[in-house]
Every structure is written in structure tokens, then in C-alpha cells.
Design a protein around this motif. Structure first.
Motif, PDB file in Angstrom:
ATOM      1  N   LYS A  87      10.542  -7.336  -1.387  1.00 49.15           N
ATOM      2  CA  LYS A  87      11.164  -6.577  -0.287  1.00 49.15           C
ATOM      3  C   LYS A  87      11.058  -5.076  -0.537  1.00 49.15           C
ATOM      4  O   LYS A  87      10.707  -4.316   0.361  1.00 49.15           O
ATOM      5  N   ALA A  88      11.372  -4.647  -1.750  1.00 54.23           N
ATOM      6  CA  ALA A  88      11.299  -3.216  -2.068  1.00 54.23           C
ATOM      7  C   ALA A  88       9.854  -2.719  -1.980  1.00 54.23           C
ATOM      8  O   ALA A  88       9.587  -1.634  -1.453  1.00 54.23           O
ATOM      9  N   PHE A  89       8.915  -3.522  -2.494  1.00 51.96           N
ATOM     10  CA  PHE A  89       7.501  -3.162  -2.463  1.00 51.96           C
ATOM     11  C   PHE A  89       6.994  -3.011  -1.030  1.00 51.96           C
ATOM     12  O   PHE A  89       6.368  -2.002  -0.683  1.00 51.96           O
ATOM     13  N   MET A  90       7.260  -3.999  -0.185  1.00 49.17           N
ATOM     14  CA  MET A  90       6.757  -3.951   1.193  1.00 49.17           C
ATOM     15  C   MET A  90       7.384  -2.801   1.984  1.00 49.17           C
ATOM     16  O   MET A  90       6.714  -2.138   2.771  1.00 49.17           O
ATOM     17  N   GLN A  91       8.676  -2.543   1.758  1.00 50.93           N
ATOM     18  CA  GLN A  91       9.328  -1.438   2.455  1.00 50.93           C
ATOM     19  C   GLN A  91       8.730  -0.104   2.025  1.00 50.93           C
ATOM     20  O   GLN A  91       8.441   0.756   2.856  1.00 50.93           O
ATOM     21  N   ALA A  92       8.516   0.078   0.729  1.00 50.85           N
ATOM     22  CA  ALA A  92       7.916   1.326   0.238  1.00 50.85           C
ATOM     23  C   ALA A  92       6.483   1.462   0.742  1.00 50.85           C
ATOM     24  O   ALA A  92       6.045   2.557   1.118  1.00 50.85           O
ATOM     25  N   TRP A  93       5.740   0.362   0.780  1.00 46.82           N
ATOM     26  CA  TRP A  93       4.360   0.386   1.273  1.00 46.82           C
ATOM     27  C   TRP A  93       4.337   0.809   2.733  1.00 46.82           C
ATOM     28  O   TRP A  93       3.554   1.668   3.129  1.00 46.82           O
ATOM     29  N   LYS A  94       5.225   0.233   3.530  1.00 42.95           N
ATOM     30  CA  LYS A  94       5.266   0.578   4.957  1.00 42.95           C
ATOM     31  C   LYS A  94       5.637   2.057   5.131  1.00 42.95           C
ATOM     32  O   LYS A  94       5.024   2.770   5.913  1.00 42.95           O
ATOM     33  N   GLU A  95       6.640   2.507   4.413  1.00 42.56           N
ATOM     34  CA  GLU A  95       7.085   3.898   4.545  1.00 42.56           C
ATOM     35  C   GLU A  95       6.036   4.874   4.030  1.00 42.56           C
ATOM     36  O   GLU A  95       5.897   5.970   4.562  1.00 42.56           O
ATOM     37  N   GLY A  97       2.545   4.287   3.555  1.00 41.40           N
ATOM     38  CA  GLY A  97       1.215   4.233   4.155  1.00 41.40           C
ATOM     39  C   GLY A  97       0.154   4.693   3.169  1.00 41.40           C
ATOM     40  O   GLY A  97       0.077   4.212   2.053  1.00 41.40           O
ATOM     41  N   THR A  98      -0.642   5.657   3.587  1.00 42.31           N
ATOM     42  CA  THR A  98      -1.657   6.262   2.715  1.00 42.31           C
ATOM     43  C   THR A  98      -1.367   7.750   2.556  1.00 42.31           C
ATOM     44  O   THR A  98      -2.265   8.579   2.521  1.00 42.31           O
ATOM     45  N   SER A  99      -0.104   8.086   2.447  1.00 37.43           N
ATOM     46  CA  SER A  99       0.351   9.477   2.497  1.00 37.43           C
ATOM     47  C   SER A  99       0.219  10.255   1.199  1.00 37.43           C
ATOM     48  O   SER A  99       0.353  11.462   1.200  1.00 37.43           O
ATOM     49  N   LEU A 100       0.045   9.574   0.085  1.00 36.08           N
ATOM     50  CA  LEU A 100       0.124  10.189  -1.251  1.00 36.08           C
ATOM     51  C   LEU A 100       1.497  10.799  -1.496  1.00 36.08           C
ATOM     52  O   LEU A 100       1.654  11.691  -2.313  1.00 36.08           O
ATOM     53  N   ALA A 108       3.243   1.844  -5.277  1.00 35.80           N
ATOM     54  CA  ALA A 108       2.257   1.600  -6.337  1.00 35.80           C
ATOM     55  C   ALA A 108       2.949   1.175  -7.633  1.00 35.80           C
ATOM     56  O   ALA A 108       2.483   0.253  -8.315  1.00 35.80           O
ATOM     57  N   CYS A 109       4.060   1.816  -7.968  1.00 39.34           N
ATOM     58  CA  CYS A 109       4.797   1.456  -9.184  1.00 39.34           C
ATOM     59  C   CYS A 109       5.405   0.058  -9.057  1.00 39.34           C
ATOM     60  O   CYS A 109       5.360  -0.736 -10.000  1.00 39.34           O
ATOM     61  N   LEU A 110       5.985  -0.254  -7.885  1.00 40.83           N
ATOM     62  CA  LEU A 110       6.545  -1.586  -7.656  1.00 40.83           C
ATOM     63  C   LEU A 110       5.444  -2.641  -7.679  1.00 40.83           C
ATOM     64  O   LEU A 110       5.638  -3.741  -8.210  1.00 40.83           O
ATOM     65  N   TRP A 111       4.300  -2.331  -7.114  1.00 40.26           N
ATOM     66  CA  TRP A 111       3.173  -3.265  -7.129  1.00 40.26           C
ATOM     67  C   TRP A 111       2.717  -3.536  -8.568  1.00 40.26           C
ATOM     68  O   TRP A 111       2.526  -4.677  -8.957  1.00 40.26           O
ATOM     69  N   SER A 112       2.587  -2.477  -9.346  1.00 35.25           N
ATOM     70  CA  SER A 112       2.023  -2.581 -10.686  1.00 35.25           C
ATOM     71  C   SER A 112       2.983  -3.176 -11.707  1.00 35.25           C
ATOM     72  O   SER A 112       2.614  -4.085 -12.448  1.00 35.25           O
ATOM     73  N   ARG A 113       4.207  -2.657 -11.771  1.00 30.16           N
ATOM     74  CA  ARG A 113       5.129  -3.026 -12.844  1.00 30.16           C
ATOM     75  C   ARG A 113       6.466  -3.582 -12.364  1.00 30.16           C
ATOM     76  O   ARG A 113       7.296  -3.962 -13.172  1.00 30.16           O
ATOM     77  N   GLY A 114       6.725  -3.530 -11.062  1.00 31.38           N
ATOM     78  CA  GLY A 114       8.008  -4.003 -10.564  1.00 31.38           C
ATOM     79  C   GLY A 114       9.126  -3.002 -10.772  1.00 31.38           C
ATOM     80  O   GLY A 114      10.297  -3.340 -10.707  1.00 31.38           O
ATOM     81  N   LYS A 115       8.768  -1.753 -11.010  1.00 30.74           N
ATOM     82  CA  LYS A 115       9.744  -0.683 -11.210  1.00 30.74           C
ATOM     83  C   LYS A 115       9.485   0.399 -10.172  1.00 30.74           C
ATOM     84  O   LYS A 115       8.342   0.644  -9.799  1.00 30.74           O
ATOM     85  N   ILE A 116      10.538   1.072  -9.739  1.00 33.23           N
ATOM     86  CA  ILE A 116      10.397   2.112  -8.723  1.00 33.23           C
ATOM     87  C   ILE A 116       9.728   3.352  -9.302  1.00 33.23           C
ATOM     88  O   ILE A 116       9.156   4.158  -8.580  1.00 33.23           O
ATOM     89  N   PHE A 117       9.779   3.489 -10.631  1.00 31.75           N
ATOM     90  CA  PHE A 117       9.237   4.680 -11.275  1.00 31.75           C
ATOM     91  C   PHE A 117       8.643   4.293 -12.629  1.00 31.75           C
ATOM     92  O   PHE A 117       9.253   3.558 -13.395  1.00 31.75           O
ATOM     93  N   GLN A 125      -1.184   6.828 -12.531  1.00 29.79           N
ATOM     94  CA  GLN A 125      -2.531   6.941 -11.963  1.00 29.79           C
ATOM     95  C   GLN A 125      -3.218   5.579 -11.918  1.00 29.79           C
ATOM     96  O   GLN A 125      -3.827   5.229 -10.916  1.00 29.79           O
ATOM     97  N   ASP A 126      -3.082   4.793 -12.992  1.00 31.36           N
ATOM     98  CA  ASP A 126      -3.651   3.444 -13.013  1.00 31.36           C
ATOM     99  C   ASP A 126      -3.014   2.567 -11.944  1.00 31.36           C
ATOM    100  O   ASP A 126      -3.699   1.795 -11.265  1.00 31.36           O
ATOM    101  N   ALA A 127      -1.686   2.682 -11.798  1.00 27.55           N
ATOM    102  CA  ALA A 127      -0.981   1.900 -10.784  1.00 27.55           C
ATOM    103  C   ALA A 127      -1.464   2.281  -9.388  1.00 27.55           C
ATOM    104  O   ALA A 127      -1.724   1.404  -8.553  1.00 27.55           O
ATOM    105  N   TYR A 128      -1.623   3.575  -9.155  1.00 23.41           N
ATOM    106  CA  TYR A 128      -2.086   4.020  -7.833  1.00 23.41           C
ATOM    107  C   TYR A 128      -3.508   3.535  -7.561  1.00 23.41           C
ATOM    108  O   TYR A 128      -3.800   3.034  -6.466  1.00 23.41           O
ATOM    109  N   ASN A 129      -4.390   3.651  -8.541  1.00 25.36           N
ATOM    110  CA  ASN A 129      -5.771   3.195  -8.361  1.00 25.36           C
ATOM    111  C   ASN A 129      -5.829   1.685  -8.111  1.00 25.36           C
ATOM    112  O   ASN A 129      -6.572   1.210  -7.253  1.00 25.36           O
ATOM    113  N   GLY A 130      -5.039   0.930  -8.873  1.00 28.40           N
ATOM    114  CA  GLY A 130      -4.998  -0.518  -8.679  1.00 28.40           C
ATOM    115  C   GLY A 130      -4.418  -0.891  -7.328  1.00 28.40           C
ATOM    116  O   GLY A 130      -4.907  -1.815  -6.658  1.00 28.40           O
TER     117      GLY A 130
END
Length: 191
Positions: A87-95, A97-100, A108-117, A125-130
Motif C-alpha cells: 500500500k505504501a509503495f503503490m501510493q508513493a509510486w502514484k504520487e 510518477g516520474t518526477s524525480l 524506489a526505497c519501498l520497492w527496493s528494501r521496504g523502507k521509506i528511506f 541510486q541502485d534502488a532508483y535504477n532498479g
């Protein structure tokens, strides 16, 4: 350094919102001063309880979600933890977008490690690239207009991911199946 300060600002903003909610919205109303009225003994029944409104219920759910995310969510089943992460990942992704911006970095952090930071710049950088590759794999490197996460969760295990929960997620009208590992590993496409 600018990225670190932006992420730190985002985290502090969320913490401030949670604290403000606790202080002003979760605080029980002050007891009114006792007022003597002349009522008959037959009319001494307590007033009926007011039902909770939908917004109060939703605010409570959001506060619970944020509390679990920021305080580690150590209680609960793996399914509960995976649902919170998704839920946190999808909400952050929607908010984000591709805004950087901060929301995309949080996604990206939630996707990669399950942490907000993630405190390490190279890991961010690795999390963002992945995360960018993850979105491009399904042609989703766009702004999400809407998403829905199915209520049902399946559990699975494989050698590459270990134990994980599967979620059917509809993104802009198309349904995808994603896996959320129990460990701090990236979310992955199942199909």
C-alpha cells in the motif's frame, strides 16, 4: 547532498503529520464542565453514541499504516507486513510518477528494501535504477492515474526470492501480479 536533504525533509514532514494527527485528531475531546439541569428522573438515560464517520475511519487506517511503516511493523503476520509495504509503495509510486521528487524516491526505497528511506546514497541510486527498470519491464514508466490492490493475498516460496506474498494489482485498468518478499528485497513481477 541535495537529495539527502530532500529525503530528510520528506521524512520529517511525514513524522510531523503523524505527530500533529496524534495531538489534534486522536486526542479525546475535553470533558465538558458539569452543568446542572432540571430534568425528570425518567429522562436520565445517556445520549446515544455517535457513529464514526468514514473520514475518521480512513484517518485511523492511514495513521496505523504510517505508524507501522515508520516503527518497523514488527508485529503482525508476513501478510500484514507485505500489505502495508504494498500500500505504501503503490501510493508513493502514484504520487511520485516520474518526477524525480521525494515521493518517487520513497517509492524506489519501498520497492527496493521496504523502507521509506535508505541512508546510503549509492543504495538509493541502485534502488532508483532498479525501480526504473522494474517499471520499464511492463511499460509503466509513466504517471499512474489509478491503481487498486486486491484484498486476497497468496503465499509462495522459491529459491530466488524466499518466502513472499503475491498481490494482484490493477494499474490504469490492467492487472499485474507482484511478489513482495518477506525479507528486505525488491518487489518483483510474477506476471
Amino acid at each position: 547532498m541535495k537529495l539527502f536533504l530532500q529525503i530528510l525533509g520528506f521524512v520529517l514532514m511525514i513524522v510531523a503529520l503523524v505527530l500533529a494527527k496524534r495531538r489534534f485528531l486522536d486526542k479525546p475531546p475535553a470533558e465538558p464542565a458539569a452543568i446542572e439541569t432540571t430534568t425528570s428522573k425518567a429522562d436520565s438515560s445517556p445520549p446515544p453514541a455517535q457513529p464514526a464517520t468514514a473520514s475518521e475511519t480512513e484517518e485511523g487506517r492511514i495513521a496505523t499504516l504510517l505508524n507501522r511503516v515508520f516503527h518497523g511493523g514488527n508485529s503482525g503476520t508476513p501478510e500484514d507486513k507485505a500489505r502495508i509495504r504494498m500500500k505504501a509503495f503503490m501510493q508513493a509510486w502514484k504520487e511520485g510518477g516520474t518526477s524525480l521528487g521525494d515521493a518517487e524516491q520513497a517509492a524506489a526505497c519501498l520497492w527496493s528494501r521496504g523502507k521509506i528511506f535508505i541512508p546510503d546514497r549509492d543504495e538509493i541510486q541502485d534502488a532508483y535504477n532498479g525501480f526504473t527498470k522494474f517499471r520499464r519491464d511492463k511499460d509503466l514508466y509513466t504517471t499512474i492515474k489509478e491503481y487498486a490492490i486486491a484484498d486476497t493475498i497468496d503465499r509462495a516460496h522459491d529459491e530466488a526470492h524466499g518466502d513472499y506474498s503475491t498481490f494482484a494489482v490493477t494499474i490504469d485498468g490492467k492487472t499485474y501480479l507482484m511478489g513482495v518478499p518477506d525479507k528486505s528485497n525488491p518487489i518483483f513481477w510474477i506476471r
